[in-house]
Structure formats: C-alpha cells, structure tokens
Design a protein around this motif. Structure first.
Motif: not given
Length: 157
Positions: A117-128, A130-137, A151-154
C-alpha cells in the motif's frame, strides 16, 4: 487498491513517541505499549456520533518535527502511536501530543500488505504528477471495522 485525493484538516493525536532508525521496526512495540496504557487517555479520545473513537494514528514526522517525509529511504523519523483527540486536550504525564497541520493528500486503503500500500501511494502520486510534501500518516478507523489507511501529503510538481 483504492486511492482517493482528499483534504485532511489539522488534527491532534496523543500517544507514545519513538524515534525510528534504519533497520528498526519500532511501531509494533510502541503500539503494544500504547494499547496497554490506553486507559490513561481513553477519556480524551475524539469520538463520532456513536461514541466510537474517530481514529488511532501512527502519526509520523521527520526529526525536526516539521512533519516532513522520513529520511534514509523512509526509515528515519519520529513515530507517535496514539488516538485522535480534540485540539484542546492535554497529554497526561508520559504521553506526547502532536497537532498535525492540514494538508491535501492521497489516501490509500490498506488491503493486506502495508508495504504494498505504501508503494502504491508513492506510485499514485507519481502518476498524478505530484510529489510527497510531508510524512506519510497512518490511521485505523474503528467505525469502519478497524480499516487502515495511509495518507500521503502532496504538492504539485
């Protein structure tokens, strides 16, 4: 895996804090300690209309406490195992309170493997774009049968 863009307002968590280092997996021990002592903070939990706590958070921050992403391949940072509380709640002795800022995020529903799920979130940001702007919650929602979300802040690239 379900990925949803959402706005998360500022919120407070009271819990037990630890420092993660590469090679550590401190979260299980922090959760065991927090669960064993939950009676000390149970009355402080923010609750929904049915009296159920709204969320148990694995809140994360970088070491500067600015809620930036963890460093060293997401292995170094601060972790707070706790319960969401009203903003005016006071942490009892031995507990720590964090108030996390509001952020736009990509919410990932964890279905099985949290690492996937963590990797899916990082991949989902990249596909959109977007970049990670904060710590994952991470948040477990008791009203949803204990469903876990990341929750991946972007921010826009």
């Amino acid at each position: 895996m379900e990925l949803v863009t959402c706005e998360l307002p500022a919120f407070s968590v009271i819990g037990l804090e630890g420092k993660a280092e590469p090679g550590d997996n401190l979260a299980p021990a922090l959760w065991a300690a927090a669960n064993a002592r939950f009676g000390e903070v149970e009355a402080l939990a923010l609750r929904d209309e049915n009296g159920v706590p709204v969320g148990f958070w694995g809140a994360m921050s970088d070491l500067s406490r600015q809620f930036l992403p963890w460093t060293d391949g997401f292995c170094r940072g601060l972790y707070l195992a706790g319960v969401q509380t009203p903003p005016d709640a006071l942490a009892p002795e031995g507990w720590t309170k964090w108030t996390l800022p509001a952020f736009a995020c990509l919410r990932v529903r964890v279905e099985g493997d949290c690492a996937a799920a963590f990797q899916a979130g990082l991949d989902g940001l990249a596909r959109r774009g977007l970049s990670l702007a904060g710590a994952v919650q991470e948040c477990q929602r008791p009203a949803e049968g204990g469903q876990l979300y990341l929750f991946f802040p972007f921010k826009r690239l």
